[in-house]
Design a protein around this motif. Structure first.
Motif, PDB file in Angstrom:
ATOM      1  N   ALA A   1       0.806  -1.126  -0.075  1.00 11.32           N
ATOM      2  CA  ALA A   1      -0.010  -0.004  -0.239  1.00 11.32           C
ATOM      3  C   ALA A   1       0.828   1.263  -0.081  1.00 11.32           C
ATOM      4  CB  ALA A   1      -0.949   0.114   1.105  1.00 11.32           C
ATOM      5  N   SER A   2       2.026   1.305   0.519  1.00 16.42           N
ATOM      6  CA  SER A   2       2.927   2.328   0.528  1.00 16.42           C
ATOM      7  C   SER A   2       3.909   2.502  -0.695  1.00 16.42           C
ATOM      8  CB  SER A   2       3.804   2.286   1.752  1.00 16.42           C
ATOM      9  OG  SER A   2       2.977   2.675   2.905  1.00 16.42           O
ATOM     10  N   GLY A   3       3.765   1.587  -1.712  1.00 16.85           N
ATOM     11  CA  GLY A   3       4.261   1.446  -3.053  1.00 16.85           C
ATOM     12  C   GLY A   3       5.732   0.864  -2.933  1.00 16.85           C
ATOM     13  N   ARG A   4       6.098  -0.073  -1.907  1.00 13.72           N
ATOM     14  CA  ARG A   4       7.267  -0.840  -1.836  1.00 13.72           C
ATOM     15  C   ARG A   4       7.103  -2.167  -2.240  1.00 13.72           C
ATOM     16  NH1 ARG A   4       6.734   1.931   3.792  1.00 13.72           N
ATOM     17  NH2 ARG A   4       5.629  -0.077   4.223  1.00 13.72           N
ATOM     18  N   CYS A   5       8.382  -2.541  -2.807  1.00 16.47           N
ATOM     19  CA  CYS A   5       8.398  -3.944  -3.484  1.00 16.47           C
ATOM     20  C   CYS A   5       7.827  -5.031  -2.575  1.00 16.47           C
ATOM     21  CB  CYS A   5       9.896  -4.036  -3.749  1.00 16.47           C
ATOM     22  SG  CYS A   5      10.384  -5.628  -4.565  1.00 16.47           S
ATOM     23  N   ASP A   6       7.211  -5.908  -3.152  1.00 16.07           N
ATOM     24  CA  ASP A   6       6.673  -6.975  -2.569  1.00 16.07           C
ATOM     25  C   ASP A   6       7.527  -7.995  -1.946  1.00 16.07           C
ATOM     26  OD1 ASP A   6       5.221  -9.593  -2.045  1.00 16.07           O
ATOM     27  OD2 ASP A   6       3.937  -9.314  -3.703  1.00 16.07           O
ATOM     28  N   PHE A   7       7.340  -8.363  -0.484  1.00 18.61           N
ATOM     29  CA  PHE A   7       8.276  -9.037   0.269  1.00 18.61           C
ATOM     30  C   PHE A   7       8.598 -10.350  -0.208  1.00 18.61           C
ATOM     31  CE2 PHE A   7       9.222 -12.139   3.555  1.00 18.61           C
ATOM     32  CZ  PHE A   7      10.218 -11.422   4.156  1.00 18.61           C
ATOM     33  N   MET A   8       7.495 -10.935  -0.959  1.00 14.63           N
ATOM     34  CA  MET A   8       7.549 -12.421  -1.715  1.00 14.63           C
ATOM     35  C   MET A   8       8.316 -12.199  -2.854  1.00 14.63           C
ATOM     36  SD  MET A   8       6.668 -14.491   0.419  1.00 14.63           S
ATOM     37  CE  MET A   8       5.647 -14.350   1.864  1.00 14.63           C
ATOM     38  N   LEU A   9       8.448 -11.087  -3.396  1.00 18.62           N
ATOM     39  CA  LEU A   9       9.398 -10.948  -4.811  1.00 18.62           C
ATOM     40  C   LEU A   9      10.906 -11.125  -4.299  1.00 18.62           C
ATOM     41  CD1 LEU A   9       9.774 -10.327  -7.621  1.00 18.62           C
ATOM     42  CD2 LEU A   9       9.666  -7.769  -7.268  1.00 18.62           C
ATOM     43  N   LEU A  10      10.934 -10.551  -3.287  1.00 16.24           N
ATOM     44  CA  LEU A  10      12.446 -10.768  -2.546  1.00 16.24           C
ATOM     45  C   LEU A  10      12.951 -12.112  -2.329  1.00 16.24           C
ATOM     46  CD1 LEU A  10      12.183  -7.406  -2.049  1.00 16.24           C
ATOM     47  CD2 LEU A  10      13.423  -7.873  -0.279  1.00 16.24           C
ATOM     48  N   ALA A  11      11.872 -12.875  -1.878  1.00 14.14           N
ATOM     49  CA  ALA A  11      12.124 -14.117  -1.553  1.00 14.14           C
ATOM     50  C   ALA A  11      12.098 -15.005  -2.618  1.00 14.14           C
ATOM     51  CB  ALA A  11      10.868 -14.949  -0.571  1.00 14.14           C
ATOM     52  N   GLU A  12      11.367 -14.749  -3.734  1.00 17.54           N
ATOM     53  CA  GLU A  12      11.540 -15.485  -4.972  1.00 17.54           C
ATOM     54  C   GLU A  12      12.861 -15.276  -5.739  1.00 17.54           C
ATOM     55  OE1 GLU A  12      10.934 -17.710  -8.691  1.00 17.54           O
ATOM     56  OE2 GLU A  12      10.231 -17.856  -6.474  1.00 17.54           O
TER      57      GLU A  12
ATOM     58  N   LEU B   1      13.402   0.118  -0.874  1.00 19.70           N
ATOM     59  CA  LEU B   1      12.691  -0.754  -1.730  1.00 19.70           C
ATOM     60  C   LEU B   1      11.263  -0.152  -2.414  1.00 19.70           C
ATOM     61  CD1 LEU B   1      12.265  -4.028   0.601  1.00 19.70           C
ATOM     62  CD2 LEU B   1      13.731  -3.517  -1.530  1.00 19.70           C
ATOM     63  N   GLN B   2      11.335   1.010  -2.231  1.00 15.39           N
ATOM     64  CA  GLN B   2      10.379   2.025  -2.896  1.00 15.39           C
ATOM     65  C   GLN B   2      10.213   1.774  -4.409  1.00 15.39           C
ATOM     66  OE1 GLN B   2       8.242   3.532  -0.589  1.00 15.39           O
ATOM     67  NE2 GLN B   2       6.811   4.024  -2.318  1.00 15.39           N
ATOM     68  N   VAL B   3       9.322   1.546  -5.068  1.00 16.50           N
ATOM     69  CA  VAL B   3       9.161   1.284  -6.296  1.00 16.50           C
ATOM     70  C   VAL B   3       8.726   2.791  -6.920  1.00 16.50           C
ATOM     71  CG1 VAL B   3       7.625   0.463  -8.245  1.00 16.50           C
ATOM     72  CG2 VAL B   3       8.086  -0.839  -6.162  1.00 16.50           C
ATOM     73  N   SER B   4       9.497   3.180  -8.033  1.00 16.38           N
ATOM     74  CA  SER B   4       9.659   4.362  -8.648  1.00 16.38           C
ATOM     75  C   SER B   4       9.107   4.324 -10.020  1.00 16.38           C
ATOM     76  CB  SER B   4      11.109   5.248  -8.779  1.00 16.38           C
ATOM     77  OG  SER B   4      12.070   4.301  -9.476  1.00 16.38           O
ATOM     78  N   ASP B   5       9.354   5.243 -11.029  1.00 15.99           N
ATOM     79  CA  ASP B   5       8.788   5.158 -12.342  1.00 15.99           C
ATOM     80  C   ASP B   5       9.827   4.362 -13.351  1.00 15.99           C
ATOM     81  OD1 ASP B   5      11.092   6.889 -12.001  1.00 15.99           O
ATOM     82  OD2 ASP B   5      10.056   8.530 -13.365  1.00 15.99           O
ATOM     83  N   VAL B   6      10.744   3.454 -12.622  1.00 12.97           N
ATOM     84  CA  VAL B   6      11.713   2.672 -13.367  1.00 12.97           C
ATOM     85  C   VAL B   6      11.587   1.272 -12.455  1.00 12.97           C
ATOM     86  CG1 VAL B   6      12.957   4.414 -14.758  1.00 12.97           C
ATOM     87  CG2 VAL B   6      13.890   3.596 -12.546  1.00 12.97           C
TER      88      VAL B   6
END
Length: 315
Positions: A70-81, A118-123
């Motif tokens: 909800a705050s625009g940060r990378c999914d924790f499970m994406l790190l795990a994968e 881990l904040q997702v930006s425009d790239v």
């Protein structure tokens, strides 16, 4: 082994190797056991020293299964994968594990140290994994054990650390393991019976990605796992057992529901105990605590499939 390796390479050498990593294409999908290139997040790998490696990864801004919180940060499970894929890649490419061998993950620990990084930006985010590998056995033999310590950085910021343990076995030993555990191969059909109520929307998941089903007269902390062998994410390629990443996501979803106002996962320490059969119900339980990590357990009958301690904090 990993600790001694760290002191044998100069910081300048490490930075030179890091600067040489490329992020313009993924590694071959077979090196991370994926059928689709869209599910491959690793882009490059280089050896730093004996048993130490740097791995490049690129995380998409939006993915069908892994979405920003909800705050625009990378999914924790994406790190795990990503950590899981790095272990497979390094053992194939640098340790000579033959294709056709089976990777049985025994544990995965992951701790996020810097959420803003881990904040997702425009790239898309480019990440680098610094991995130290300890091995035991012959990778070309019937059994091979490995433990990997991983440090994840994004734009130079240390954002996460993890440890993975895996056992690699040949096809014959894998078949023996599955028979010993009662496995009889894949069957179509969901482990959670049809008609059970889907859990409330959790972690921004779309309906098809909500893995929990309510148990009749349940206590709000016990759920049935909905296993759909046709799910394009968790069954991106055919599997004869419940995928480990599905169990981890089920833990995350159960934890979000149990933790209530502490809805962001920052740490997970998981142990995989047994294979989960596709055609038998799997129960997910969360033991709430006033403070500290939640205890999460997946069982099938009397067998514990996996258990984990997960830390959730307020966003």
């Amino acid at each position: 082994m990993s600790v001694s390796t760290l002191g044998t390479v100069s910081a300048e050498t490490v930075e030179d190797i890091r600067a040489g990593l490329t992020f313009d294409r993924t590694v071959p999908r077979q090196l991370v056991h994926r059928a689709s290139v869209t599910e491959v997040f690793l882009t490059d790998a280089a050896e730093v020293a004996a048993d130490r490696f740097l791995v490049g990864a690129q995380w998409p801004r939006h993915h069908a299964l892994y979405r920003p919180d909800a705050s625009g940060r990378c999914d924790f499970m994406l790190l795990a994968e990503t950590v899981r894929q790095a272990g497979i890649l390094l053992l194939h490419r640098f340790h000579g594990v033959p294709f056709g061998h089976h990777f049985v993950f025994k544990s995965l620990d992951l701790h996020v140290a810097d959420h803003p990084a881990l904040q997702v930006s425009d790239v898309p985010l480019d990440a680098v994994l610094d991995v130290c590998v300890e091995t035991q056995g012959d990778p070309r033999a019937g059994r091979f054990d490995a433990r990997l310590e991983v440090s994840v950085t994004v734009d130079g910021a240390d954002c996460a650390r993890g440890v993975v343990s895996v056992v690699v076995v040949d096809a014959h030993r894998y078949e023996l393991l599955r028979r010993r555990g009662g496995g009889s191969g894949p069957r179509r059909g969901a482990a959670a019976p049809e008609g059970f109520t889907r859990a409330p929307a959790v972690a921004g998941r779309q309906d098809a990605d909500v893995l929990l089903r309510a148990v009749p007269d349940g206590d709000g902390a016990t759920w049935l796992l909905h296993v759909d062998p046709g799910h394009p994410g968790y069954f991106e390629h055919p599997s004869d057992h419940v995928p480990g990443m599905m169990l981890l996501e089920a833990f995350r979803q159960a934890g979000v529901l149990a933790a209530a106002d502490r809805c962001v996962i920052t740490a997970l320490e998981a142990r995989f105990r047994s294979f989960g059969e596709l055609f038998r119900p799997v129960v997910i339980r969360a033991a709430t605590r006033p403070e500290g990590p939640l205890r999460l357990v997946a069982t099938q009958g009397e067998t514990v499939l996996a258990e984990a301690d997960a830390l959730f904090v307020r966003d």
